[in-house]
Design an enzyme around this catalytic site. Sequence first.
Site, PDB file in Angstrom:
ATOM      1  N   SER A  13       0.824  -1.198   0.000  1.00 30.77           N
ATOM      2  CA  SER A  13       0.000   0.000   0.000  1.00 30.77           C
ATOM      3  C   SER A  13       0.873   1.268   0.000  1.00 30.77           C
ATOM      4  O   SER A  13       1.579   1.521  -0.958  1.00 30.77           O
ATOM      5  CB  SER A  13      -0.981  -0.024   1.174  1.00 30.77           C
ATOM      6  OG  SER A  13      -2.142   0.718   0.856  1.00 30.77           O
ATOM      7  N   LYS A  35     -22.005  17.653   8.986  1.00 30.52           N
ATOM      8  CA  LYS A  35     -20.835  17.957   9.802  1.00 30.52           C
ATOM      9  C   LYS A  35     -20.307  16.729  10.539  1.00 30.52           C
ATOM     10  O   LYS A  35     -19.113  16.611  10.783  1.00 30.52           O
ATOM     11  CB  LYS A  35     -21.183  19.064  10.808  1.00 30.52           C
ATOM     12  CG  LYS A  35     -20.014  19.525  11.669  1.00 30.52           C
ATOM     13  CD  LYS A  35     -18.926  20.152  10.826  1.00 30.52           C
ATOM     14  CE  LYS A  35     -17.795  20.682  11.703  1.00 30.52           C
ATOM     15  NZ  LYS A  35     -16.658  21.158  10.900  1.00 30.52           N
TER      16      LYS A  35
END
Length: 323
Positions: free
Chosen positions: A131, A183
Amino acid sequence: MRAAASALALALAGCMSFNSIDIPLTPRFSEYTEKTVSGEAADKVAIVDLRGVLTDDAEESIFGSKESKIVSFVEQLKIAEKDPAVKAVVIRIDSPGGGVTTSDILYHELKAFRERKKVPVVAAFMGVAASGGYYVAAGCDRIVAHPTTVTGSIGVIALHVSLAGLLEKIGVKVTALKAGDRKDVGSPFRELGEEDRKILQAMIDQAHARFVGVVFEGRQGRLSLEQVKTLADGRIYSASQALDAKLVDRVGYLADAVEEARALAGVKDVRWVMYSRRPQKVENAYSEITVQSSLGMSSDLDRARQLLGFHLCYLWEPYLLGR
């Protein structure tokens, strides 16, 4: 037992933390010192380490210090850049990856170093170069994988841990007071809605597209864009599989990576050097050179707990669970 502890650390990521008492100290890192680990030639190949989970964290406590991987990496590249005797660099990678931003900064700094110094850079994969570890390696001229390397895992992971059901069972309710309907997207205190998933998935897809682009740029002339996209489904590869897939250029050992670097540099003979803040600890090319906590108070699981709240990660997460 270790797997259970790992799972607990991941489950607590980003929503709970264990309090510890640290007495902040001003880091007292010594200057980096060059250490010859092999050879006597005037021309040098510098070996620079990139180990563990990739974060930009730095820790200081009464038990010792561990500096940011970004700081350590950049500082060593600066030393190599200033030394006209350094004709090539080998980046020794043993990492499952880490944060998207940290991986990208390391990659950017490596590419900038190559452009300024104009010397070949070869990646030497050790046990794991997955990765984000592979992401950084894409900035090298060549990649040499150890015969037992695990690599690939070209993808993005972002774990969402929901505590909503658990908190409901014990009679705890968390209410978010917010301005902006989205949010609290990704909050562990509520379930993900369909719109939340779309928002977060779009971010993940963008990070994945960037990863694919970085690999394509680094492997141009070896792999087409469509081939990279096929390989970038998150799976891991053995060294021989990665060689067949053209994700690496050679299977070999650290000495083979140094030889690749020497050949690319076009010099006859080289001296292997490393940079360490603890030069007395560097005995050979396999010595660990980073500054570690003196009592081992920091670990990859601590890094995972901090990374895997809802953060985008270029990370082979099963590596952490298996440790």
